[in-house]
Enzyme design. Structure first.
Site, mmCIF file in Angstrom:
data_model
loop_
_atom_site.group_PDB
_atom_site.id
_atom_site.type_symbol
_atom_site.label_atom_id
_atom_site.label_comp_id
_atom_site.label_asym_id
_atom_site.label_seq_id
_atom_site.Cartn_x
_atom_site.Cartn_y
_atom_site.Cartn_z
ATOM 1 N N GLU A 42 0.803 -1.158 -0.046
ATOM 2 C CA GLU A 42 0.179 -0.073 -0.015
ATOM 3 C C GLU A 42 0.843 1.186 -0.120
ATOM 4 O O GLU A 42 1.643 1.531 1.132
ATOM 5 C CB GLU A 42 -0.929 -0.104 1.263
ATOM 6 N N CYS A 62 -3.187 8.674 3.231
ATOM 7 C CA CYS A 62 -2.824 8.300 2.202
ATOM 8 C C CYS A 62 -4.008 8.278 0.866
ATOM 9 O O CYS A 62 -3.804 8.496 -0.150
ATOM 10 C CB CYS A 62 -2.581 6.753 1.985
HETATM 11 P P1 NAP Z 1 8.236 4.921 4.883
HETATM 12 O O1 NAP Z 1 9.085 5.825 5.118
HETATM 13 O O2 NAP Z 1 8.211 4.054 3.655
HETATM 14 O O3 NAP Z 1 7.949 3.976 5.926
HETATM 15 C C1 NAP Z 1 7.051 2.999 6.382
HETATM 16 C C2 NAP Z 1 7.677 1.817 7.053
HETATM 17 O O4 NAP Z 1 8.839 1.331 6.506
HETATM 18 C C3 NAP Z 1 7.828 2.215 8.557
HETATM 19 O O5 NAP Z 1 7.551 1.538 9.470
HETATM 20 C C4 NAP Z 1 9.535 2.322 8.231
HETATM 21 O O6 NAP Z 1 10.186 2.095 9.479
HETATM 22 C C5 NAP Z 1 9.776 1.110 7.592
HETATM 23 N N1 NAP Z 1 11.026 0.933 6.690
HETATM 24 C C6 NAP Z 1 11.799 2.092 6.476
HETATM 25 N N2 NAP Z 1 12.870 1.625 5.708
HETATM 26 C C7 NAP Z 1 12.801 0.142 5.525
HETATM 27 C C8 NAP Z 1 13.667 -0.713 4.989
HETATM 28 N N3 NAP Z 1 14.642 -0.550 4.323
HETATM 29 N N4 NAP Z 1 13.117 -2.317 4.986
HETATM 30 C C9 NAP Z 1 11.799 -2.535 5.595
HETATM 31 N N5 NAP Z 1 11.243 -1.250 6.393
HETATM 32 C C10 NAP Z 1 11.516 -0.087 6.255
HETATM 33 O O7 NAP Z 1 6.773 5.558 4.816
HETATM 34 P P2 NAP Z 1 6.173 6.637 6.121
HETATM 35 O O8 NAP Z 1 6.685 7.871 5.854
HETATM 36 O O9 NAP Z 1 6.025 6.122 7.212
HETATM 37 O O10 NAP Z 1 4.740 6.789 5.471
HETATM 38 C C11 NAP Z 1 4.134 7.748 4.669
HETATM 39 C C12 NAP Z 1 3.648 7.363 3.240
HETATM 40 O O11 NAP Z 1 3.030 6.209 3.376
HETATM 41 C C13 NAP Z 1 3.076 8.148 2.490
HETATM 42 O O12 NAP Z 1 3.646 8.430 1.163
HETATM 43 C C14 NAP Z 1 1.703 7.644 2.380
HETATM 44 O O13 NAP Z 1 1.005 8.089 1.022
HETATM 45 C C15 NAP Z 1 1.943 5.991 2.489
HETATM 46 N N6 NAP Z 1 0.721 5.594 2.987
HETATM 47 C C16 NAP Z 1 0.135 4.658 2.440
HETATM 48 C C17 NAP Z 1 -1.012 4.016 2.722
HETATM 49 C C18 NAP Z 1 -2.016 3.202 1.764
HETATM 50 O O14 NAP Z 1 -2.764 2.548 2.673
HETATM 51 N N7 NAP Z 1 -1.817 3.012 0.827
HETATM 52 C C19 NAP Z 1 -1.422 4.246 4.063
HETATM 53 C C20 NAP Z 1 -0.652 5.260 4.781
HETATM 54 C C21 NAP Z 1 0.257 5.769 4.308
HETATM 55 P P3 NAP Z 1 10.858 3.466 10.189
HETATM 56 O O15 NAP Z 1 9.667 4.277 10.567
HETATM 57 O O16 NAP Z 1 11.382 2.724 11.528
HETATM 58 O O17 NAP Z 1 11.564 3.849 9.488
#
Ligand code: NAP
Length: 512
Positions: free
Chosen positions: A257, A294
């Site tokens: 997602e 999102c």
């Molecule tokens: P993110 O930076 O990609 O982080 C998401 C998750 O991935 C966090 O738990 C993060 O941990 C983890 N992570 C980071 N690097 C990783 C790696 N190399 N391997 C495995 N896991 C890793 O995203 P975010 O900033 O939290 O979220 C914002 C984004 O999410 C927005 O773009 C939004 O549109 C999207 N979103 C989408 C949905 C949907 O349902 N489509 C819902 C909500 C949000 P850490 O926090 O410890 O870095």
């Protein structure tokens, strides 16, 4: 030093051996708690969940697992006040925004408890009817769905620490699959507290629910072929997960997602009342959770002739949005989650501004009860782009904050083409008064959207909102949105089940 939150892993509470990462109040700038996963024996924790938790859950029928969800929902409901306090402190959200996350989570758990009860006292599901394999009806093929004998690893985004956990965990647990959740670090506290309450209440079997807070390092390496991973977050992290050997070599099933540049579209010939429905929804979507959803509306398309009217109507609503400390009752919109997100929103605005004009300026909002030098608060900004075709940045930039862009279109074909420039979105909303035109436009957009939300005057007071994800409806979207599918009632169970065709005599099949 603040409390170091323990992880629940391998059936016990374990604190990491490192100093931990601090979680910070985005309004006051104070340190709240710390999280750390250093030193956890990941292989042992995954094995415990897979073997102990999985076996215990699979031994139960769907109806019994539904009862576990019902009990889980009651525990969450009983501790709701503490969750609101954590959300205010850690996410900087006003009460009604915290509700979207917390009450949305509890509602989703309850919904799956009710749906699960309808599946009855069985441990596997039939998929469709048996099909005759030859001329004689005696030998047939029946597809069955059985829970996968692995763990479900959830890697979640920061914006929905509660709902993001439970909208995934409810269908997984109902399916008989144990859960390991790794919440986003910035807001991990709420997810950790919810898991703590449910584990301490003893409503789930040992190993059914684990949480790892802090670094994700090594989690994907621990995955085995029958595990599944469900990720919510940015497209960049999603790409790393897709390329991981667990997925490319061990065929771990993955659901993504990701981000999405969602649209709202006012159909041609809509009257002023319908335009007002659009304005209300756009202003709401921009400001709920400070636009950190999102599913939030990022692009707004209206007929050229109604463009100025729409800008005025949306701007008038935004002007009433009070911004600042969520503890002050007069505040309607709280903070972004941290400084990194504040910087990211500012950078996103700077990126869009060369192709747009400012119709409502977020910086005109003075902060209430919050120090602008400390608080990660920002007012809502409505941009406009007269040349919707030329403004390519608007169609591919998700500014994850209270920002949207209004654009005029010439005719419906033009509008639909502009919506599609999002290259696959979670949701589009349509506003109009003609049911046939609304239905036709919905079907036109169905291939590039997980959900189309249609607003007409007859449902003005009833509809559930463009951005609200209901457990009855599919959540996810093709293309840029990640290609995932979640929720959608019992459809969500597919991801946690394996499908197998059993070819046998019809008498043997009747025993399945
Ligand atoms: P993110 O930076 O990609 O982080 C998401 C998750 O991935 C966090 O738990 C993060 O941990 C983890 N992570 C980071 N690097 C990783 C790696 N190399 N391997 C495995 N896991 C890793 O995203 P975010 O900033 O939290 O979220 C914002 C984004 O999410 C927005 O773009 C939004 O549109 C999207 N979103 C989408 C949905 C949907 O349902 N489509 C819902 C909500 C949000 P850490 O926090 O410890 O870095």
């Amino acid at each position: 030093m603040t409390e170091l939150l323990p992880n629940h892993f391998a059936g016990r509470w374990q604190t990491g051996t490192g100093r931990g990462t601090a979680l910070v109040d985005p309004v006051l700038g104070t340190e709240l708690v710390r999280v750390d996963s250093t030193g956890l024996d990941l292989a042992a924790g995954f094995a415990f969940a897979r073997e102990r938790g999985g076996a215990a859950l699979r031994a139960l029928t769907y109806r019994e697992r539904a009862a576990l969800l019902d009990a889980t929902g009651k525990v969450l409901q009983a501790n709701r006040d503490a969750y609101y306090d954590i959300a205010t402190a850690n996410s900087g959200t006003v009460k009604s925004d915290s509700a979207v996350d917390i009450d949305g989570a509890i509602y989703t758990v309850g919904s799956y408890a009710r749906l699960g009860a309808t599946l009855g006292e069985r441990c596997s599901l039939l998929d469709g009817e048996a099909a005759r394999l030859g001329r004689e009806p005696l030998f047939q093929s029946q597809h069955v769905l059985v829970p996968t004998r692995g763990v479900a690893l959830f890697i979640n985004a920061f914006n929905f620490p509660a709902w993001g956990l439970w909208e995934k965990a409810a269908p997984a647990l109902l399916s008989g699959v144990p859960v390991i959740v790794k919440p986003a670090t910035a807001t991990a506290w709420l997810a950790q507290r919810m898991v703590r309450d449910v584990v301490d209440a003893g409503v789930l079997p040992a190993g059914a629910l684990s949480i790892v807070c802090g670094s994700s390092a090594g989690l994907l390496d621990a995955l085995q072929p029958f595990d599944v991973v469900s990720f919510t977050g940015s497209a960049d992290t999603a790409a790393l997960i897709r390329a991981h050997p667990a997925v490319t070599k061990r065929s771990v099933r993955v659901n993504i997602e990701a981000d999405s540049v969602n649209s709202a579209l006012l159909l041609p010939s809509a009257d002023a009342a319908v335009l007002d429905l659009l304005a209300r929804e756009v202003a709401r979507e921009m400001t709920v959770k400070s636009g950190q959803k999102c599913t939030a509306i990022r692009r707004v398309f209206v007929p050229q002739s109604q463009s100025a009217q729409a800008a005025d109507a949306i701007g008038a609503r935004l002007a009433k949005t009070t911004v600042g400390n969520p503890r002050n009752e007069s505040v309607r919109m709280g903070a972004l989650v941290n400084r990194a997100q504040l910087e990211s929103v500012r950078a996103g605005l700077a990126h869009l501004k060369p192709q747009t004009e400012v119709l409502h300026d977020g910086s005109s909002h003075a902060l209430i009860d919050a120090d602008p030098a400390v608080a990660c608060c920002v007012g809502p900004t409505l941009l406009g782009a007269q040349d919707a075709d030329g403004a390519d940045r608007v169609h591919d930039t998700e500014v994850f904050g209270p920002v949207a862009t209004l654009m005029p279109y010439r005719d419906l074909a033009h509008a639909l083409a502009l919506v599609r420039r999002g290259e696959g979105s979670l949701v589009a909303s349509l506003y109009g008064g003609d049911p046939a035109a609304l239905a036709a436009a919905a079907v036109e957009l169905a291939d590039s959207h997980g959900r189309v939300h249609v607003v007409s005057p007859d449902v003005a007071q009833l509809h559930t909102g463009h951005g609200n994800v209901m457990p009855q409806s599919l959540h996810g979207g093709p293309g840029r949105a990640g290609g995932g599918e979640e929720l959608g009632g019992l459809r969500a169970l597919n991801f946690y089940h394996r499908r197998c065709a059993v070819q046998a005599s019809s008498t043997a099949l009747s025993q399945l």
